[in-house]
Design a protein around this motif. Structure first.
Motif, mmCIF file in Angstrom:
data_model
loop_
_atom_site.group_PDB
_atom_site.id
_atom_site.type_symbol
_atom_site.label_atom_id
_atom_site.label_comp_id
_atom_site.label_asym_id
_atom_site.label_seq_id
_atom_site.Cartn_x
_atom_site.Cartn_y
_atom_site.Cartn_z
ATOM 1 N N ARG A 197 -4.530 -5.591 -0.968
ATOM 2 C CA ARG A 197 -3.184 -5.703 -1.478
ATOM 3 C C ARG A 197 -2.672 -6.797 -2.488
ATOM 4 O O ARG A 197 -3.187 -7.930 -2.313
ATOM 5 N N TRP A 198 -2.088 -6.448 -3.511
ATOM 6 C CA TRP A 198 -1.405 -7.413 -4.591
ATOM 7 C C TRP A 198 -0.668 -8.475 -3.713
ATOM 8 O O TRP A 198 0.337 -8.056 -3.242
ATOM 9 N N ARG A 234 4.223 -9.486 -5.118
ATOM 10 C CA ARG A 234 5.163 -8.574 -5.506
ATOM 11 C C ARG A 234 6.497 -9.068 -4.907
ATOM 12 O O ARG A 234 6.955 -9.671 -3.883
ATOM 13 N N SER A 283 0.000 -6.781 -10.929
ATOM 14 C CA SER A 283 -0.910 -5.516 -11.018
ATOM 15 C C SER A 283 -0.873 -5.048 -12.449
ATOM 16 O O SER A 283 -1.711 -4.334 -12.650
ATOM 17 N N ARG A 303 6.397 1.725 -5.664
ATOM 18 C CA ARG A 303 5.311 1.485 -4.689
ATOM 19 C C ARG A 303 6.184 1.556 -3.292
ATOM 20 O O ARG A 303 7.341 1.854 -3.536
ATOM 21 N N GLU A 356 0.634 -3.194 3.574
ATOM 22 C CA GLU A 356 0.713 -2.253 2.393
ATOM 23 C C GLU A 356 -0.914 -2.472 1.899
ATOM 24 O O GLU A 356 -1.495 -3.475 1.876
ATOM 25 N N HIS A 404 -3.086 -0.955 -1.638
ATOM 26 C CA HIS A 404 -2.877 -0.821 -3.029
ATOM 27 C C HIS A 404 -4.108 -0.209 -3.701
ATOM 28 O O HIS A 404 -5.052 -0.811 -3.789
ATOM 29 N N HIS A 422 -7.238 5.980 1.169
ATOM 30 C CA HIS A 422 -6.127 6.468 -0.008
ATOM 31 C C HIS A 422 -6.099 7.855 -0.565
ATOM 32 O O HIS A 422 -5.274 8.186 -1.211
ATOM 33 N N ASP A 473 -1.024 4.840 -2.747
ATOM 34 C CA ASP A 473 -1.086 3.446 -1.802
ATOM 35 C C ASP A 473 -0.646 3.919 -0.370
ATOM 36 O O ASP A 473 -0.412 4.983 -0.015
ATOM 37 N N THR A 504 1.204 2.568 3.603
ATOM 38 C CA THR A 504 2.116 1.399 4.063
ATOM 39 C C THR A 504 2.121 1.540 5.635
ATOM 40 O O THR A 504 1.876 2.716 6.088
ATOM 41 N N ILE A 514 -1.395 5.162 -10.997
ATOM 42 C CA ILE A 514 -1.875 4.620 -9.726
ATOM 43 C C ILE A 514 -2.656 5.674 -9.178
ATOM 44 O O ILE A 514 -3.708 5.148 -8.618
#
Ligand code: 6A9
Length: 807
Positions: free
Chosen positions: A553-554, A557, A565, A572, A580, A582, A627, A637, A639, A655
């Protein structure tokens, strides 16, 4: 002398094992490599500026303006690159080792300028250099166009520079001579020539002409506080004002009584001590003059004749080398495509800069930075401005290319990996030198700042809220793409480049080993920093994936953006959630893990190979497990919703094809067909101008900032084209489909960037998927230059075979 000894050694190095000889020998070669990179137009934020790769040393730069009216000089005077003031500029040819030619088209000053910059090796301090500066009135200019041109030399740090001409109150005839010494440079001389007899200068009958005829050169030495030295324009205006005040005192303020503008705006000659020397010439019509720099350690001085010869040699060398490496392939034949491709590539090399200075980092380690509870994003509408516990770091240096000279003249981490892909084919050592420079910025934890805004001059271009870097923010590890390319070359998977020995020194297996061995601890530190700080929390995902925990996960955000990213406003999960995951970051981790594994193999680090292999397998499995969405038939993504259920967040676009783009899907992957269909569907990603960032059918297509929500980006398209070519060239079920898409996409991209370049004179940050027009940042010569590589890829027939050249 040392230089020729080094060159001899270089030539020898690649025909036999270096190991047989001494480390001292390797050092000599390395020294020659460094020497050829010492000087350059390493101030890419200026239309023309020179400096060495030395923290505080000599700097030089050019300014010009039309001087036909009393008004306007302040706005017309050109120095730093700015958007929307020129009709195109940049390097038509440029090689970092030898030099090249830049052309500049200035409609307001009605002038076309050329700067031909070259380096001549010799001695112990990076050799000599010279620049020939030419100006020609444009078609709509009066033939007696009056221009004023300034060239300055300034100095930071230890040393001095002195003008040695004999004092003359009015100005100088002939050349201006300076001598000096500076750190990293030893002693040197600089000559600024009068130029050829064809130069002419304004004449008039005002009595002031007698005191200061305009066919002379004016020089003013100025002492400036070191931290103010980069404020060149204000310093210059302050000094011009001295003359204006004197003139007004003498002749009054009445315009009728004043001398004409080219006379009024002249520096009052005053040579002596100073850390900045301004040289001014006033011309009528076309002009030309040379700046000649001679290192005292060089065997021969730089002269105008030597410059003429070096310019010709540099042009020849560049053209030959460029065609060996990046010759455009079918259907992009002919001089016009060649010129276009040369210009894109040259601007990438000509945009390389050397930066030095402090920067703003927030190391407060606020617990909120863990971003592990849902309230975080509600409290912080914008996490970037939430904390101001920032401080200035120690000064750092960075040698890097840049995305855009007028707008982003500084290093960006993930941009650089793309920049270096065309560069490594041309000059392996240069690209690996830049990589080393980037990895040297790493802190003890393994973090490298995403945007490198080093020093006050760089900061002056960035609003304060964007200046701060956070040590828990990542950015895609694209430098590992370059390491992959390096390994490909070492394994001879792609042709070994020809060219100067010092540009491919690192292809020698022993030299390569010692380079990678030195870098390896840093690579590992960086890799494990990613694994640790960007880990995803999968405890709420009731999947097979749980067993290996590979998910990411980044951090950093905000509700609207994931700047880290690189795909800032791409849609997103909403609202943001600490659970979340990614898919783009997971894909980057896969690509990085493979690079680490390959390097471990190259170095024979067997325990590490086992470890990276385990991670790689887990990432590939979890990518699919966590994913892949079998209903949407794309990667998404993930979540956690209000009921603590996990779900996919599917916005088709860049993405959703990430695992494909970074090369993680084999040609016969069961996902391949769905991805190829998505890419080629005009209602989704396909446009006549390249692959759109977001599907035309997505609810957010083209909305809000619309930065990464429809426009065509060349870096991502390059990755798509590259993978299509792979699939097309590998036996398997999807060859024909991939070959067809490849052929159309490649043509569409090249044609789009080319048409826009012809029409506007510029490469752009992104392209409009509907009209193909370049948009956002002008003169975006960063990853848009990947078009050079796309043009050099083979033209294919439908069966994946190469189209014959005469097509
Ligand atoms: C803002 C304004 C004069 C945005 O090319 C650099 C980056 C990319 O890495 C990123 O993926 N660009 C892309 O989404 C440009 C970022 C510019 C930020 C600077 C300050 C300057 O005002």
């Amino acid at each position: 002398d040392l230089w020729s000894t080094a060159v001899l050694l270089l030539t020898a190095c690649c025909h036999r094992a270096v190991a047989a000889d001494t480390a001292a020998e390797i050092l000599e070669i390395e020294k020659a490599t460094n020497q050829s990179l010492l000087w350059g137009p390493y101030r890419p934020n200026l239309y023309f500026g020179v400096r060495p790769r030395v923290p505080k040393s000599l700097m030089a730069g050019l300014l010009w303006a039309r001087v036909e009216e009393y008004e306007g000089i302040q706005t017309n005077l050109r120095h730093t690159c700015e958007q929307h003031e020129l009709d195109g500029y940049g390097w038509n040819e440029y090689d970092v080792r030898t030099g090249g030619r830049q052309t500049i088209h200035d409609p307001v000053n009605k002038l076309d300028l050329t700067t031909e910059f070259v380096k001549v090796p010799g001695g112990e301090h990076g050799g000599n250099w010279g620049v020939r500066i030419k100006g020609a009135p444009r078609e709509d200019a009066a033939p007696d166009l009056k221009s004023t041109v300034f060239f300055y030399v300034s100095q930071e740090g230890l040393g001095h520079t002195t003008v040695t001409n004999d004092g003359d109150a009015s100005g100088f005839e002939g050349s201006i001579h300076m001598e000096g010494s500076a750190s990293g440079l030893g002693d040197f001389k600089i000559e600024i020539t009068e130029g050829p007899k064809s130069n002419s200068h304004p004449r008039h009958n005002h009595p002031s002409y007698e005191d200061k005829p305009l066919d002379k050169t004016f020089v003013r030495s100025i002492q400036v506080r070191e931290d103010q030295l980069w404020h060149v324009k204000p310093i210059l205006f302050q000094n011009l004002k001295v003359t204006v005040d004197e003139i007004i005192a003498q002749y009054g303020e009445d315009f009728e009584k004043l001398p004409p503008p080219p006379q009024l705006y002249t520096l009052t000659n005053d040579i002596g001590h100073g850390n900045m020397h301004m040289i001014q010439k006033v011309f009528e019509g076309p002009f030309e003059f040379d700046v000649l720099y001679t290192s005292d350690s060089s065997p021969t001085p730089m002269t105008s004749d030597a410059l003429t010869k070096a310019i010709k040699d540099a042009t020849d060398t560049f053209s030959t080398r460029f065609l060996e490496v990046h010759k455009p392939q079918a259907p992009f034949f002919g001089d016009r495509f060649e010129e276009f491709s040369k210009s894109l590539f040259s601007n990438l090399l000509g945009g390389i800069g050397y930066f030095y200075g402090d920067s703003r980092t927030d190391r407060s380690y606020d617990p909120a930075y863990e971003e592990d509870n849902e309230g975080f994003w509600e409290e912080a509408a914008d996490a970037q401005t939430r904390h101001s516990a920032q401080s200035l770091t120690d000064p750092r240096e960075l040698f890097t290319s840049i995305p855009s000279r007028p707008f982003f003249p500084r290093g960006f981490l993930w941009d650089e990996g793309f920049h270096l892909l065309p560069v490594i084919d041309y000059d392996v050592d240069l690209s690996l030198d830049i990589i080393k420079s980037w990895f040297s910025l790493m802190d003890d934890d393994g973090w490298i700042g995403r945007e490198q805004i080093l020093g006050a001059e760089a900061r002056s271009k960035v609003p304060p809220e964007f200046q701060i870097q956070y040590p828990h923010y990542a950015n895609p590890p694209t430098l590992f793409f370059v390491l992959h390319a390096f390994l490909d070359k070492l394994e001879s998977k792609s042709a070994i480049t020809s060219g100067k020995e010092y540009a491919k020194r690192l292809l020698n297996p022993d030299v390569a080993t010692s380079y990678l061995r030195e870098l390896y601890p840093l690579l590992k530190r960086h890799y494990f920093w990613f694994r640790r700080t960007q880990a995803g929390d999968i405890k709420s995902y009731d999947r097979e994936a749980f067993s290996s925990k590979e998910a990411y996960r980044w951090r950093g955000r905000t509700p609207r953006h994931i700047l880290t990213s690189g795909l800032d406003d791409y849609p997103r999960a909403q609202p943001p959630h600490p659970g979340e995951l990614h898919v783009d970051l997971m894909s980057w981790m896969g690509m990085m893990t493979r690079a680490m594994k390959r390097i471990a193999e190259f170095l024979g680090e067997s325990d590490d190979i086992t470890q990276f292999d385990k991670y790689e397998t887990a990432i590939l499995r979890n990518l699919d497990d966590l994913h892949w969405d079998s209903t949407e038939k794309t990667f998404c993504d993930a979540t956690i919703d209000d009921y603590e259920e996990n779900l996919h967040v599917c916005h088709k676009g860049y993405i959703s094809i990430f695992p494909f783009m970074v090369g993680l899907l084999p040609s016969d992957s069961p996902r391949m067909k769905d991805i190829l269909d998505l890419i080629s569907d005009p209602e989704q990603l396909w446009s006549e101008h390249g692959i759109r960032s977001l599907s035309k059918s997505d609810e957010f297509y083209g909305t809000e900032e619309n930065y990464w929500r429809s426009p065509v980006w060349i870096n991502m398209n390059y990755l798509v084209v590259r993978e299509l070519l792979n699939v097309a060239q590998t036996p398997g079920p999807h060859r024909t489909q991939a070959a067809n898409i490849y052929t159309s996409l490649r043509t569409n991209l090249v044609q789009t960037v080319y048409d826009s370049w012809l029409e506007t004179g510029f490469a752009w940050e992104q392209y409009n998927p509907e009209t193909g027009k370049g948009q956002r940042t002008q003169h975006f010569t960063g990853w848009t230059s990947l078009i050079t590589k796309i043009m050099a890829m083979p033209g294919l027939s439908a069966d994946g075979g190469r189209v014959r050249d005469e097509l």
